[in-house]
Write an enzyme that holds these catalytic residues in place. Structure first.
Site, PDB file in Angstrom:
ATOM      1  CB  CYS A   1     -11.529 -16.960  45.679  1.00 50.70           C
ATOM      2  SG  CYS A   1     -12.916 -15.950  46.267  1.00 50.70           S
TER       3      CYS A   1
ATOM      4  CE  LYS B   1     -12.665 -20.592  42.850  1.00 47.69           C
ATOM      5  NZ  LYS B   1     -13.416 -19.307  42.826  1.00 47.69           N
TER       6      LYS B   1
ATOM      7  CD  GLU C   1     -11.106 -15.337  42.376  1.00 42.76           C
ATOM      8  OE1 GLU C   1     -11.734 -16.319  41.939  1.00 42.76           O
ATOM      9  OE2 GLU C   1     -11.454 -14.704  43.392  1.00 42.76           O
TER      10      GLU C   1
END
Length: 496
Positions: free
Chosen positions: A357, A308, A258
């Protein structure tokens, strides 16, 4: 406060601390059951107010050590207040449902209803405030034990229910013969083992993770974007050289962690690095105001991407911005834009599911990916902010549970470690260290069968929370009915 109360609150805190010890990096998953045995015994017979207080003591004693990594992240600049306030806020959810324990204690099979209430508080704190904070769910500490196998049926909510019910049931029904019902979850967990398979169904892929590393600077990472990019370009060039020299097998797919770089649609340096490598790469990057994973082809460059969906509050988006300046260094940064599409990307002849994440803590993200045909799951992450504490291991535990839940191999690519390759049964076959640059290459199975949890996990979660919500009005109705019955007298609230 009377001595008996002090003893109760102390025991509740000990139980909360024991629950914290059940989480990775330790393999003490079994401690969760005695933690809930003790907690049931301390709330036994308590009224609503005292049960709420005991619930807060239990929750605060759990979250303080569990979230210690926040102190490492923010402590030098903001003191202990972000860590203490977040721990207390999370404990309030447990406090709230524990206030309802005396009410559901009037119902038959009270431990069932109390365990459902515990699932309810995990659900609520995964939703509110600001889209929630679903860290520290009981299920995430069970990846090394048999309860985790139940994830293949109902995901994290079912695993949490099974653990809490087992503890509450053993405490409430001992020493009567009915205590055997408390062992139903563990028997069920053993029974579902045949549903968990690690066999490839549509071939295999050799996957490489580039862990370029990051300096252990905490908030200092805010100014280290160029370093992160250079580290990963250098490590990618090293991978290309090792493959050409025969020291490593040529992978089918490469994964960057990430936010390893910032990029746009055109990036000649990145183009050159991936062309030299000659392997399709998932590049995790900040691009156009989004935290994205981009498919990067050695011949055609940047392709489709995933953004995301679950942004970290007070970091990637800033609610209550004037107040946020008190406890976050990101208050003056622009909010990132959240994605709206499921995380599924087609690359290297493979349908890859992506959760970035923090998203691995949310049930729906990787469930949608698996349901949409993902044969392999990938979790790029940047845990360098949080130092050498337990956060990265806690997150790896979540990824391992998702592997079992969806019957997919999971590749975790962490910018400073721990990166890992996880089999569909949740076992880790390869991993890296922390705060070191590394290359990890392994072969993973591709699978297409949808588990029961992938198909119906959302519905099971709704049923569990719905039953918890229904328990309280049913208990109130039952109490009023009992009071109206001829000859009825006051009834003691208890655990049975």
């Amino acid at each position: 406060m009377r001595k008996p109360d002090l003893a109760r609150y102390g025991a509740a805190a000990v139980a909360g601390g024991a629950l914290a010890l059940s989480f990775p990096p330790r393999t003490l998953w079994w401690l969760a059951v005695p933690a809930f045995v003790v907690f049931w015994l301390v709330v036994k017979g308590a009224g609503a107010r005292r049960s709420a207080g005991l619930g807060f003591a239990f929750g605060f004693a759990f979250f303080l050590p569990h979230l210690w990594w926040i102190q490492h992240f923010l402590g030098d600049d903001f003191g202990p207040w972000p860590w203490l306030v977040l721990s207390a806020l999370m404990a309030l959810f447990i406090c709230g449902v524990c206030a309802l324990f005396p009410l559901v204690a009037r119902l038959p099979a009270a431990p069932v209803w109390a365990a459902l209430l515990f699932v309810l508080q995990e659900t609520l704190r995964g939703l509110i405030p600001f889209n929630g904070f679903p860290w520290g769910r009981v299920a995430f500490g069970q990846v090394d034990g048999p309860f985790a196998r139940l994830a293949v049926l109902g995901g994290a909510p079912l695993v949490t229910f099974a653990v809490v019910f087992t503890g509450f049931g053993l405490a409430a029904w001992f020493p009567r013969w009915t205590r055997a019902w408390a062992l139903v979850p563990i028997v069920a967990a053993l029974a579902v083992s045949p549903l968990i398979s690690i066999e490839a169904q549509t071939g295999q892929r050799t996957v490489a993770v580039v862990q370029g590393n990051a300096p252990d600077l905490g908030l200092g990472l805010l100014t280290e974007g160029a370093t992160l990019r250079d580290n990963h370009l250098r490590k990618t060039a090293e991978l290309a050289a090792l493959v050409r020299g025969g020291a490593l097998p040529k992978p089918d797919l490469v994964v960057w962690p990430e936010s390893a770089t910032r990029t746009g649609d055109r990036d000649p340096v990145l183009d050159a690095a991936i062309t030299d490598l000659g392997v399709p790469t998932l590049v995790s990057a900040l691009r156009d105001g989004q935290n994205s994973v981009i498919t990067w082809d050695p011949e055609t460059g940047a392709g489709e991407s995933y953004a995301k969906q679950e942004l970290v509050p007070f970091a990637e988006h800033i609610p209550l911005r004037p107040l946020a300046r008190i406890f976050t260094p990101f208050a003056d940064q622009a909010d990132l834009d959240a994605g709206t599409e499921p995380g599924v990307l087609d690359i290297a002849g493979t349908r890859v599911g992506v959760g970035i994440c923090y998203e691995v803590a949310y049930d729906y993200v990787l469930r949608e990916s698996a349901a949409d045909g993902a044969q392999l799951l990938v979790v790029p992450t940047n845990n360098a902010w949080y130092g050498r504490g337990e956060m990265t291991y806690q997150q790896l535990g979540m990824a391992r549970l998702r592997a079992i839940e969806h019957g997919r191999a999971v590749v975790v690519a962490a910018i400073s470690g721990v990166s890992a390759v996880v089999r569909p049964d949740g076992s880790v076959v390869r991993s890296t260290g922390m705060f070191t640059d590394d290359l990890m290459v392994d072969t993973v199975p591709l699978r297409t069968d949808l588990t029961f949890a992938t198909r119906f996990g959302g519905a099971i979660h709704v049923v569990l929370t719905g039953l918890a919500l229904a328990a309280c009005p049913v208990a109130l109705w039952s109490r009023r009915r009992a009071r109206r019955a001829p000859g009825s007298g006051p009834r003691r609230t208890g655990e049975d």
